[in-house]
Design an enzyme around this catalytic site. Structure first.
Site, PDB file in Angstrom:
ATOM      1  N   ARG A  90       6.035 -13.669 -15.931  1.00 56.41           N
ATOM      2  CA  ARG A  90       6.599 -12.423 -15.412  1.00 56.41           C
ATOM      3  C   ARG A  90       7.927 -12.110 -16.088  1.00 56.41           C
ATOM      4  NH1 ARG A  90       7.747 -10.999  -9.013  1.00 56.41           N
ATOM      5  NH2 ARG A  90       8.586  -8.917  -9.351  1.00 56.41           N
ATOM      6  N   ASN A 145      -1.982  -8.038  -8.918  1.00 59.91           N
ATOM      7  CA  ASN A 145      -1.579  -6.930  -9.778  1.00 59.91           C
ATOM      8  C   ASN A 145      -2.002  -7.158 -11.228  1.00 59.91           C
ATOM      9  OD1 ASN A 145      -0.233  -5.133  -7.994  1.00 59.91           O
ATOM     10  ND2 ASN A 145       1.488  -6.563  -7.870  1.00 59.91           N
ATOM     11  N   CYS A 165      -2.871  -2.732  -1.658  1.00 52.30           N
ATOM     12  CA  CYS A 165      -1.450  -2.685  -2.029  1.00 52.30           C
ATOM     13  C   CYS A 165      -0.652  -2.396  -0.770  1.00 52.30           C
ATOM     14  CB  CYS A 165      -1.234  -1.597  -3.078  1.00 52.30           C
ATOM     15  SG  CYS A 165       0.488  -1.399  -3.612  1.00 52.30           S
ATOM     16  N   HIS A 195       0.241   1.929  -7.834  1.00 47.94           N
ATOM     17  CA  HIS A 195       1.613   1.997  -8.348  1.00 47.94           C
ATOM     18  C   HIS A 195       1.883   3.291  -9.115  1.00 47.94           C
ATOM     19  CE1 HIS A 195       2.466  -2.605  -7.944  1.00 47.94           C
ATOM     20  NE2 HIS A 195       2.137  -2.015  -6.813  1.00 47.94           N
ATOM     21  N   TYR A 242       7.563   3.326  -7.600  1.00 44.68           N
ATOM     22  CA  TYR A 242       7.084   3.054  -8.955  1.00 44.68           C
ATOM     23  C   TYR A 242       7.130   4.282  -9.856  1.00 44.68           C
ATOM     24  CZ  TYR A 242       5.627  -1.531  -7.392  1.00 44.68           C
ATOM     25  OH  TYR A 242       5.634  -2.812  -6.910  1.00 44.68           O
TER      26      TYR A 242
END
Length: 419
Positions: A90, A145, A165, A195, A242
């Site tokens: 990440r 995700n 989500c 998102h 987002y």
């Protein structure tokens, strides 16, 4: 029922377990199997989960295992919450795009693409095990995700899957608090891709109160989603946080260049949480878990699982096949909208026609998502480059080429075809 959580060693898991304990009348779990490849995390999270069930008087049994087949065998439902490569990967997603003047984010932009490439093959292997060993009518709930791309991968392979989500339930709770009503009284006109969503209506008692909210709470909403009040007023709706990566890209990029990554912050929180989970005196959800993210995740998961297994036929926001709901997208694309949820499946409710600016951005990102899934399933640098070039936050060939090479270098260990 038997519920399996793949990625059960996540520090998120006690958030789920808290919801399962509190809402056990809604979702009567007899066996909760936590499946993970990390034995130490399984030991700590599994012990914490057992203590939470015991403290709440939950009669269910918790089992931990690194054996995927044993974990999903005869399961009524399987929840997937994986992070391939962990927080280290990440961190890469959140930093490598900066070299090309792009935001670094784990689900949006080049970083989100990198995560999709790592994640889709692993999730499909998990789903094959579910198909072979879980109950024939078992549901897969994907919380991994990027949810839209991963859910489409599952549906494309014929799996009985739905994506989840927590953005929508977060807005529902936020609006309910502003209005002074119970969350169950609030219905959202939530629309878009995972998102990439907007709240176009907020219905209470049959009336759309969004205009009232924009009149009385505009500044508060703008502050919470970190976008200008004037933009919300112009749109006449509330974009999710987002959308900031699109509407305020350069501002976000400047902020990122001067701050630690979210991955670094989460790693600190996770160390604290794992220390707490190791303490045999801790048997309730720690306050620090709120810093980990995933607010209301457990409530959303329980609601969805209860409706899929109990056939309640209520309306929830999920990720599902388009099937004509947004007429400008292919039927097999995955969208995020309210849907009627029951044991036979999920069916989107009617969505009013979208204005050109929303439809245009959704269509652009959907085109990228289709190319991204093709790259994740079939591999190959050219497929990665085409998808990268198609992303609206990239859009220039020289930039796309450089980002492609950076992505492949950063993720070589996770992409067998790129080694």
């Amino acid at each position: 029922m038997k519920l399996a959580v793949v990625g059960g060693g996540s520090t998120y898991t006690p958030e789920l377990v808290d919801g399962f304990a509190r809402l056990r009348d809604l979702l009567p779990i007899e066996e909760l199997w936590l499946v993970d490849t990390d034995p130490e995390r399984l030991r700590l999270v599994g012990g914490m989960s057992e203590r939470m069930f015991h403290a709440a008087g939950h009669p269910g049994r918790i089992v931990t295992t690194s054996d995927l087949v044993a974990g999903v065998a005869d399961a009524d439902a399987v929840l997937i919450q994986l992070r391939v490569g962990g927080q280290a990967a990440r961190h890469g997603d959140e930093t490598f795009p900066h070299a090309c003047g792009c935001i670094g984010q784990e689900t949006t932009g080049p970083g989100g693409f990198a995560k999709a490439l790592r994640t889709v093959p692993v999730v499909l292997r998990v789903a094959d095990a579910v198909r072979a060993h879980a109950k024939p009518d078992a549901w897969i709930v994907d919380f991994t995700n990027p949810v839209g791309i991963v859910t489409r991968a599952l549906l494309q392979e014929g799996h009985r899957a739905v994506g989840l989500c927590n953005v929508a339930i977060g807005f529902q709770r936020r609006f309910a608090g502003m209005l002074g009503v119970a969350p169950s009284e609030v219905a959202l006109g939530h629309v878009g891709l995972n998102h990439l969503t907007w709240e176009r209506s907020v219905t209470v008692g049959g009336r759309d109160v969004l205009p009232d909210l924009l009149g009385t709470h505009l500044s508060q909403l703008a502050e919470e989603i970190e976008l200008p009040a004037s933009l919300i007023r112009l749109l006449g709706n509330v974009p999710s946080y987002y959308l900031r990566y699109y509407y305020a890209h350069d501002e976000v990029l400047r902020e990122q260049l001067d701050a630690p990554t979210r991955a670094e912050a989460v790693q600190r929180v996770e160390r604290e949480l794992l220390e707490l989970y190791a303490d045999p005196a801790v048997d309730t959800k720690p306050e620090q878990l709120a810093q980990r993210g995933g607010a209301f995740y457990s409530e959303a998961a329980v609601d969805l699982l209860a409706s899929l297994t109990g056939d309640r036929g209520d309306v929830q926001v999920v990720n599902l096949r388009n099937d004509g709901t947004l007429p400008f997208l292919p039927d097999d694309h995955v969208i995020e909208v309210p849907a009627v949820v029951g044991a036979s499946g999920v069916r989107a409710v009617d969505v009013p026609a979208l204005p050109d600016d929303l439809a245009g951005l959704i269509g652009h990102v959907a085109g990228y998502e289709r190319l991204a899934l093709d790259a994740a399933v079939h591999g190959g640098r050219d497929r990665v480059l085409r998808a990268m070039l198609a992303h609206p936050l990239v859009g220039q060939y020289d930039r796309a080429e450089k980002l492609t090479d950076l992505l492949l270098a950063e993720n070589r260990a996770h992409l067998a075809w790129a080694r």
